[in-house]
Enzyme design. Sequence first.
Site, PDB file in Angstrom:
ATOM      1  N   THR A  70       0.834  -1.203   0.000  1.00 36.56           N
ATOM      2  CA  THR A  70       0.000   0.000   0.000  1.00 36.56           C
ATOM      3  C   THR A  70       0.872   1.258   0.000  1.00 36.56           C
ATOM      4  O   THR A  70       1.713   1.422   0.871  1.00 36.56           O
ATOM      5  CB  THR A  70      -0.878   0.019   1.260  1.00 36.56           C
ATOM      6  OG1 THR A  70      -1.418  -1.273   1.450  1.00 36.56           O
ATOM      7  CG2 THR A  70      -1.978   1.035   1.132  1.00 36.56           C
ATOM      8  N   LEU A  71       0.671   2.113  -0.971  1.00 36.86           N
ATOM      9  CA  LEU A  71       1.447   3.347  -1.009  1.00 36.86           C
ATOM     10  C   LEU A  71       0.635   4.534  -0.515  1.00 36.86           C
ATOM     11  O   LEU A  71       1.183   5.542  -0.115  1.00 36.86           O
ATOM     12  CB  LEU A  71       1.942   3.618  -2.434  1.00 36.86           C
ATOM     13  CG  LEU A  71       2.910   2.558  -2.940  1.00 36.86           C
ATOM     14  CD1 LEU A  71       3.296   2.845  -4.382  1.00 36.86           C
ATOM     15  CD2 LEU A  71       4.162   2.496  -2.075  1.00 36.86           C
TER      16      LEU A  71
END
Lengths: 252, 242
Positions: B14-15
């Site tokens: 997840t960015l």
Amino acid sequence: MAGTGAGYDLSVNTFSPDGRVYQVEYAQKAVENSGTSLAICCKDGVLFAVEKFMLSKMLVPGTIKRIFPIHRHAGMSIAGFLADSRQIVSRAREEANQYKSVYTDEIPPEVLAERLGNFTHLFTLYWSARPFGCTVLFGAVDPETKVPSLFQIDPAGLVYKFKGTAIGKGKQAAKTEIEKLMANPDITCEEALVHVAKIMHKVHDEKDKDFELEASWICPKSNYQFAAVPNDLLKTAEDKAKEMIEAEENED
Amino acid sequence: MAPGQYSADPKRHTLQPIVTGATVVGMKYAGGVLLAADTMASYGSQARYKDVCRLKKVGNYTLLGASGEISDFQYIGDLLDELDMTDFLQEDGCHMGPQEYASYIGRVMYNRRSKMNPLYNQLIVAGKKESGESHLAFIDHQGTAFQEEFIATGFGAYLAMPILRNEWKPDISLEDAKKLAIKCLQVCFYRDCNAYFKIHVATCDGETQEISEPIAMDHYWGHSAWLKKSLEGGTLGVNESW
């Protein structure tokens, strides 16, 4: 090779010529040597009770439990080898937990009972395994509908659904008493407690060691959660039960 | 893949968060702790879900409030429910309280950030165990954890903290604490485009643990200065401000 099985009783993966699997039957024998364990489905919940022998005077009361919580609205009482039963208890907890994490809902009692039946049955299929020396009574109350249900799972892996049943030493006598008790379909867990205590004391064999009555329930009194019956309630129920038995004996 | 070799398309965690919640404010008051958060879950800057509860009861003594990724908040909630279940199964009458849960979440958050796969939240854990001390803790996605008398997460860390610093007092009453929390969230609603006017207020005083029904806060957008159309040659000059 001497003995009843005549060589066919050494493994669960060999049938005897007359079509029996002795090891499983012996496992069931192990259950019958155990203290009586009963459970009933009342109108408003499930009530469990166990006759727990005090193996020594030095044993701390309230220890070596034979009734276990499975999840918030389900529990299990045991007859037979306690150590074996823990295997089933922890499996039941895992199944309940896993079901909840996948479906968010609590596992339906029927589903869990079937899964435990399958689990138990696995140990009757391979020569390398020994069947469980215990039978369990699994009871639950649906958190939404408040409908109680009760199942028995034996060493063969059979699953029965009951309104009330008993396992262990005094099962015959206890079952007849339960039948009489359950003639009243409106009985609540609280009302049944005295009668269950009475059954346990009646069924208890004087030749056996003294016993401690262990009881748990899932009912309105416990907020529909699995909980041990409070000590004071259990104590008064037991005292009353003893009085009733005494009165009956005096009548005769 | 063999050591020394690298994929042209490396695995990515997840960015950035997807569905997010805004501010949570929490404070101690005389005899307990209070959390408040609005009911919005945004999808980027879109006001996606307007009836979400970002506060959660954990066990009997603890409240959890979250800003940031809503799904991660739900996941953390499930983790804590599982912990509470182990307490239940133990049948010894011992239950974890806010301190234990806060510590646990702190370890989970730090562990996940160390795997370069953080849970994207700023959390407030609040609670009080029977007659014990009130407990209020902050934990973020990096595992940073501290305890305070009052805390605000998300944009509220900038908008609400100054108000709390000015107006919070030790032994503030429940009623005043509630008013103060609402004032903070009101300011957040005016200035934070991801905030909303409907809120939940949760309290825990050691005996009871409660999350309110949604409360609608007052708000007024009719100030004349706000209604002037600056692009249509209104009176507002370039260097002027209301």
